[in-house]
Enzyme design. Structure first.
Site, mmCIF file in Angstrom:
data_model
loop_
_atom_site.group_PDB
_atom_site.id
_atom_site.type_symbol
_atom_site.label_atom_id
_atom_site.label_comp_id
_atom_site.label_asym_id
_atom_site.label_seq_id
_atom_site.Cartn_x
_atom_site.Cartn_y
_atom_site.Cartn_z
ATOM 1 N N SER A 158 0.533 0.649 8.073
ATOM 2 C CA SER A 158 1.649 -0.166 8.550
ATOM 3 C C SER A 158 2.935 0.647 8.538
ATOM 4 C CB SER A 158 1.826 -1.392 7.651
ATOM 5 O OG SER A 158 3.032 -2.080 7.910
ATOM 6 N N TYR A 208 3.640 -6.502 0.222
ATOM 7 C CA TYR A 208 2.757 -6.087 1.324
ATOM 8 C C TYR A 208 2.902 -4.591 1.592
ATOM 9 C CZ TYR A 208 1.279 -5.391 6.175
ATOM 10 O OH TYR A 208 0.693 -4.911 7.322
#
Length: 248
Positions: free
Chosen positions: A142, A155
């Protein structure tokens, strides 16, 4: 160069979003694809049907990767279908939750790491007997692994752990001829990125990107096919950023 004819591939979280795009891209390149799902069985059926309608080979395969034994279950079910050889593992299944540091609970934190880190680690472990020379493991990382993104600290930490796994596993498995890499998307308009569907969110996203549109799952799928293919045979331990030039 992205010919995957005769190859077998497992894509976790392959029923929708980026996973669906990866499954379609690998199938288009010729791979037999196993479309993993957690709860979205109907969506997995739709992906399998789309692949088969185009002349490809695909099966659905279910497992709850939030469960401590989920990766072990999925590995056993995968081996029952493909036998003694898996050529491509796309560890894409993930979960996200936007929350401030103050709002984050232990349960939230553990849930993120269970799916995003623990599951892919033990899936690789359990599939090692059928991964070998020429096999490719591809994680979904990510933008959050390399840049600060508001309200996604937990996250982002899980995706930072994924980035560490890429280098560690690439080193550990290189002697077996197994390549390990990651694809790191930016903000992609999927069910997980509801922020991208608001006017405020779209403005924020475009403000940090060089390319001035919102990324779509189909912008990412081909990157997995590339890393799985012989065109990427000399690439391991690396992360391919597919983010429209975010946070340059």
């Amino acid at each position: 160069m992205t010919n995957l004819t005769g190859k077998t591939a497992l894509i976790t979280g392959g029923s929708r979003g980026i996973g669906r795009s990866a499954a379609l891209a690998l199938s288009k390149a010729g791979a037999q694809v196993l479309v993993h799902y957690g709860r979205a069985e109907a969506e997995a059926d739709a992906v399998v049907a789309e692949i088969q309608a185009a002349g490809g080979r695909a099966d659905k395969i279910g497992a709850d990767l939030s469960d401590p034994q989920g990766a072990h279950t999925l590995a056993a079910r995968t081996r029952a279908i493909v036998g003694d050889r898996l050529d491509v593992l796309v560890a894409n299944a993930g979960t996200s939750k936007a929350m401030s540091i103050e709002e984050t609970t232990v349960a939230d934190f553990d849930a993120l790491f269970a799916v995003n880190v623990r599951a892919p680690y033990f899936l690789v472990q359990q599939l090692l007997p059928i991964l070998g020379t020429g096999s490719s493991v591809i994680f979904t990382s990510s933008l959050g692994a390399r840049a600060a993104v508001p309200n996604l600290s937990a996250y982002a930490a899980s995706k930072g752990a994924v980035a560490t796994l890429v280098t560690q596993l690439a080193s550990a498995l290189g002697g077996r001829g197994i390549r390990v890499n990651a694809v790191a998307p930016g903000v992609i308009e999927t069910d997980m990125s509801s922020f991208a569907k608001t006017e405020q969110g779209r403005g924020f996203i475009l403000g940090m990107q060089a390319l001035q549109r919102i990324g779509q799952p189909d912008d990412v799928g081909g990157a997995f096919a590339f890393l799985a293919s012989d065109a990427a045979r000399w690439i391991t331990g690396d992360t391919l950023h597919v983010d429209g030039g975010s946070k340059l």
